[in-house]
Design a protein around this motif. Structure first.
Motif, PDB file in Angstrom:
ATOM      1  N   ALA A  95     -42.847-120.532 -47.973  1.00 35.75           N
ATOM      2  CA  ALA A  95     -43.494-121.449 -48.927  1.00 35.75           C
ATOM      3  C   ALA A  95     -43.325-121.000 -50.379  1.00 35.75           C
ATOM      4  CB  ALA A  95     -44.986-121.567 -48.594  1.00 35.75           C
ATOM      5  N   ASP A 104     -46.717-124.985 -50.398  1.00 35.80           N
ATOM      6  CA  ASP A 104     -45.577-125.263 -49.532  1.00 35.80           C
ATOM      7  C   ASP A 104     -44.406-125.711 -50.406  1.00 35.80           C
ATOM      8  OD1 ASP A 104     -44.167-125.336 -47.209  1.00 35.80           O
ATOM      9  OD2 ASP A 104     -45.064-127.161 -46.417  1.00 35.80           O
ATOM     10  N   HIS A 105     -43.210-125.433 -49.969  1.00 43.87           N
ATOM     11  CA  HIS A 105     -41.998-125.809 -50.700  1.00 43.87           C
ATOM     12  C   HIS A 105     -42.078-125.407 -52.176  1.00 43.87           C
ATOM     13  CE1 HIS A 105     -40.804-127.826 -47.093  1.00 43.87           C
ATOM     14  NE2 HIS A 105     -41.864-128.613 -47.122  1.00 43.87           N
ATOM     15  N   GLY A 154     -49.830-120.331 -47.159  1.00 44.81           N
ATOM     16  CA  GLY A 154     -48.681-121.229 -47.020  1.00 44.81           C
ATOM     17  C   GLY A 154     -47.839-120.816 -45.838  1.00 44.81           C
ATOM     18  N   PRO A 155     -47.076-121.745 -45.288  1.00 47.60           N
ATOM     19  CA  PRO A 155     -46.204-121.412 -44.156  1.00 47.60           C
ATOM     20  C   PRO A 155     -45.111-120.427 -44.581  1.00 47.60           C
ATOM     21  CG  PRO A 155     -46.209-123.800 -44.604  1.00 47.60           C
ATOM     22  CD  PRO A 155     -46.912-123.135 -45.735  1.00 47.60           C
ATOM     23  N   VAL A 209     -53.239-123.513 -51.535  1.00 46.80           N
ATOM     24  CA  VAL A 209     -52.350-123.802 -50.400  1.00 46.80           C
ATOM     25  C   VAL A 209     -51.000-124.203 -50.966  1.00 46.80           C
ATOM     26  CG1 VAL A 209     -51.978-125.172 -48.323  1.00 46.80           C
ATOM     27  CG2 VAL A 209     -54.307-124.576 -49.007  1.00 46.80           C
ATOM     28  N   PHE A 237     -55.029-126.677 -43.724  1.00 48.67           N
ATOM     29  CA  PHE A 237     -53.657-126.193 -43.821  1.00 48.67           C
ATOM     30  C   PHE A 237     -52.693-127.145 -43.118  1.00 48.67           C
ATOM     31  CE2 PHE A 237     -50.036-123.652 -42.720  1.00 48.67           C
ATOM     32  CZ  PHE A 237     -49.897-122.756 -43.760  1.00 48.67           C
ATOM     33  N   TYR A 294     -49.734-122.623 -39.274  1.00 43.19           N
ATOM     34  CA  TYR A 294     -49.575-121.575 -40.273  1.00 43.19           C
ATOM     35  C   TYR A 294     -48.761-120.397 -39.798  1.00 43.19           C
ATOM     36  CZ  TYR A 294     -53.704-119.698 -37.938  1.00 43.19           C
ATOM     37  OH  TYR A 294     -54.596-119.241 -37.006  1.00 43.19           O
ATOM     38  N   LEU A 313     -50.225-127.092 -53.449  1.00 49.24           N
ATOM     39  CA  LEU A 313     -50.649-128.421 -52.998  1.00 49.24           C
ATOM     40  C   LEU A 313     -52.121-128.678 -53.316  1.00 49.24           C
ATOM     41  CD1 LEU A 313     -48.973-128.384 -49.464  1.00 49.24           C
ATOM     42  CD2 LEU A 313     -48.048-129.314 -51.594  1.00 49.24           C
ATOM     43  N   ARG A 365     -47.826-128.411 -41.040  1.00 47.79           N
ATOM     44  CA  ARG A 365     -47.264-127.341 -40.197  1.00 47.79           C
ATOM     45  C   ARG A 365     -48.344-126.394 -39.727  1.00 47.79           C
ATOM     46  NH1 ARG A 365     -42.261-124.562 -42.994  1.00 47.79           N
ATOM     47  NH2 ARG A 365     -42.729-125.445 -45.023  1.00 47.79           N
ATOM     48  N   THR A 406     -49.898-129.254 -45.157  1.00 45.26           N
ATOM     49  CA  THR A 406     -48.500-128.814 -45.029  1.00 45.26           C
ATOM     50  C   THR A 406     -47.791-129.501 -43.862  1.00 45.26           C
ATOM     51  OG1 THR A 406     -48.943-126.994 -43.503  1.00 45.26           O
ATOM     52  CG2 THR A 406     -49.154-126.510 -45.851  1.00 45.26           C
TER      53      THR A 406
END
Ligand SMILES: Nc1ncnc2c1ncn2[C@@H]1O[C@H](COP(=O)(O)OP(=O)(O)OP(=O)(O)O)[C@@H](O)[C@H]1O
Length: 241
Positions: free
Chosen positions: A41, A205-206, A37-38, A203, A231, A239, A210, A237, A235
């Motif tokens: 995340a 995010d937030h 995740g970014p 994966v 990814f 990574y 996901l 985004r 997302t």
């Protein structure tokens, strides 16, 4: 046999930030599982809840068939957690650090010295923790997490800051541990690492999961070429920042 980890509906808020927002996941025994995740995340917070280091606001996790919270001391011998280098005992040498961890777990000093050798730190055994390079401290923290041969190992970005050779050595070590039946859960920012090592990845995010699946299947399902594309698509985004 129960899963290595079963988590349901985990939530954790810090002030205004909903760091983890309803995470459910299952990690099977013997699996090599990656959390991707970014930045921000919620990977680390999720890991800390799974490890039993942090109480979730909501939801629960089972670790090797036991509730992860409140923390069960009997589980400590069965899990390994890579701590940040800042968690080392002050002013001890690399050898003294890992021997201290070994003693806490009732493990022989010879095993501690072997682990130091395994992560390529024998030459630095007499060096104080604050005089180790970032990569060396990282490898020492991993050796400390593995010294008692835990059934389930948690590693948070284990290869960040390592040079390519050290990174390959660590991959080999983690593969060996996993082949010997140990469950490994790691977070990483390196998609090649996840693709090479992980049976399945989640994966995030937030604060949410996901998608979960084997890297190759995710690539196929989303009709892209690489895990990096997966990814990006999920997302929106890159990574890394
Ligand atoms: N102890 C804390 N107090 C307040 N906010 C926190 C705390 N820990 C994490 N956060 C916030 O919660 C969110 C999730 O953080 P977390 O460290 O779990 O993400 P991450 O995916 O591990 O990120 P990174 O890849 O940058 O390590 C972020 O917005 C972070 O700023």
């Amino acid at each position: 046999m129960s899963n290595a980890i079963t988590a349901e509906g985990l939530r954790k808020r810090y002030g205004e930030t909903q760091a983890v927002d309803g995470v459910s996941l299952e990690v099977r025994r013997g699996e090599f599982y990656g959390i991707l995740g970014p930045n921000g995340a919620g990977k680390t917070t999720t890991m800390e809840i799974l490890e039993g280091l942090r109480e979730p606001d909501e939801g629960s996790a089972q670790l090797l068939g036991q509730p992860s919270w409140p923390r069960d001391p009997a589980l400590l011998h069965r899990i390994g957690v890579q701590l940040q280098a800042s968690a080392f005992f002050e002013r001890l040498t690399a050898r003294e650090q890992i021997r201290t961890f070994a003693a806490l777990y009732g493990v022989a000093e010879t095993r501690a010295d072997e682990m130091l050798e395994t992560v390529g730190l024998t030459e630095k055994a007499g060096t104080r923790e604050d005089k180790l390079s970032g990569g060396q401290a990282q490898r020492l923290s991993i050796a400390c997490a593995l010294v008692h041969d835990p059934e389930l190992v948690f590693l948070d970005e284990p290869t960040t800051g390592l040079d390519p050779q050290a990174r390959r050595n660590l991959w080999d070590l983690l593969r060996r541990i996993n082949s010997a039946g140990r469950t490994v859960v790691l977070t990483t920012h390196y998609m090649d690492e996840a693709e090479t090592l992980c049976d399945r990845v989640a994966v995030m995010d937030h604060g949410r999961v996901l998608r979960v699946g084997p890297p190759r299947e995710l690539v196929r399902e989303l009709g892209v070429d690489t895990l990096e594309d997966v990814f990006l698509q999920l997302t929106g985004r890159e990574y890394r920042e």
